[in-house]
Design an enzyme around this catalytic site. Sequence first.
Site, mmCIF file in Angstrom:
data_model
loop_
_atom_site.group_PDB
_atom_site.id
_atom_site.type_symbol
_atom_site.label_atom_id
_atom_site.label_comp_id
_atom_site.label_asym_id
_atom_site.label_seq_id
_atom_site.Cartn_x
_atom_site.Cartn_y
_atom_site.Cartn_z
ATOM 1 N N GLY A 197 0.838 -1.190 0.000
ATOM 2 C CA GLY A 197 0.000 0.000 0.000
ATOM 3 C C GLY A 197 0.871 1.236 0.000
ATOM 4 O O GLY A 197 0.509 2.283 0.543
ATOM 5 N N GLY A 245 1.050 4.522 3.672
ATOM 6 C CA GLY A 245 2.223 3.893 3.080
ATOM 7 C C GLY A 245 3.182 4.865 2.447
ATOM 8 O O GLY A 245 4.404 4.717 2.546
ATOM 9 N N TYR A 254 -15.781 -6.413 6.405
ATOM 10 C CA TYR A 254 -14.429 -5.833 6.468
ATOM 11 C C TYR A 254 -13.818 -6.075 7.846
ATOM 12 O O TYR A 254 -12.642 -6.439 7.962
ATOM 13 C CB TYR A 254 -14.501 -4.336 6.174
ATOM 14 C CG TYR A 254 -13.192 -3.599 6.310
ATOM 15 C CD1 TYR A 254 -12.190 -3.730 5.346
ATOM 16 C CD2 TYR A 254 -12.952 -2.766 7.398
ATOM 17 C CE1 TYR A 254 -10.978 -3.053 5.472
ATOM 18 C CE2 TYR A 254 -11.753 -2.080 7.530
ATOM 19 C CZ TYR A 254 -10.774 -2.236 6.563
ATOM 20 O OH TYR A 254 -9.579 -1.561 6.695
ATOM 21 N N ASP A 269 -25.976 6.787 10.350
ATOM 22 C CA ASP A 269 -24.829 7.397 11.014
ATOM 23 C C ASP A 269 -23.667 6.415 11.190
ATOM 24 O O ASP A 269 -22.525 6.828 11.346
ATOM 25 C CB ASP A 269 -25.218 7.891 12.413
ATOM 26 C CG ASP A 269 -25.806 9.293 12.393
ATOM 27 O OD1 ASP A 269 -25.391 10.099 11.545
ATOM 28 O OD2 ASP A 269 -26.673 9.580 13.234
#
Length: 301
Positions: free
Chosen positions: A8, A14, A125, A257
């Site tokens: 990254g 990164g 995730y 939210d």
Amino acid sequence: MAKRLVTGGTGMVGSAIPADLKIGRKDCNLGDWQAVNAFFEKEKPEEVIHTAAKVGGVWANMHQKGDFFRENVLMNTHVIEAARLHGTKRLLAFLSTCVFPDQVSYPLDPQKIHLGPPHRSNDAYAYAKRMVDVQLQAYREQYGLEYISVIPTNIYGPNDLFDLENGHVVPALIHRCFLAREKGEDLSVWGSGKPLREFIFSEDVAQLSDWAVSNYTEAEPLIFSTSEEVSIKEMVEMIVELLNFKGKLIWQSDKPDGQFRKPSDNSKIRSLLPDFQFTPVYEGLKKTISWFEENYPQIRK
């Protein structure tokens, strides 16, 4: 100095970390085991800082769950295994505060990661990121590798991904506010503005990572946090001020939210680095917005 690889390497964090090798999506497909294995076999990095991830905001995490889980699990698994196979001595991998359970006592600390399911808005995730912790603990037990993980709170800064639809809250807001200013339009913002978040400047994260990969050896993930909460409303108002936006600000309170708050415990990093000075949010935003305007439209979006 040890030969260091940053995955990254073209991204926000990164790009700010000093390293001998930096790879982005175009350099090596981390989802392809053959490509990752060949790269590590050739380069044999002694240190790896693994920042690469498929990331996004609330909408993307809710509508692309399969992609978020698959791509992140593959990237993480491949990088850690290739590092083991090819003799990498030190590895630091990034987790996220979303790994913590939705229903949990505050402040967040690493011992609470696996105590319950994460928030449904980004659970795929979050589970993929939790697996980094599981893999590192397993490798530590079986192979004796002192690979570590860190948990930064919401990172923002120059060279972020300023995606209007799928980006994280700060870069998306900066980009949308900038466009609204240029077009003379109103600015609509999802949610009520009430949720609280802890934000950390990317250059601070880079400095902490540079230190941790060489000095921190404990199995417990290390939280990178200022432990200072800022509401989304306060964040938006600072962005509006710094971009000199004069239009109308509209809160879309019918939109989700996400989690209301997730304060973290930064006592460990404070004890390890008592003199470290975190960049204040307003100062970090000022630097980020200045970089954004200087580099627009050649930003990552």
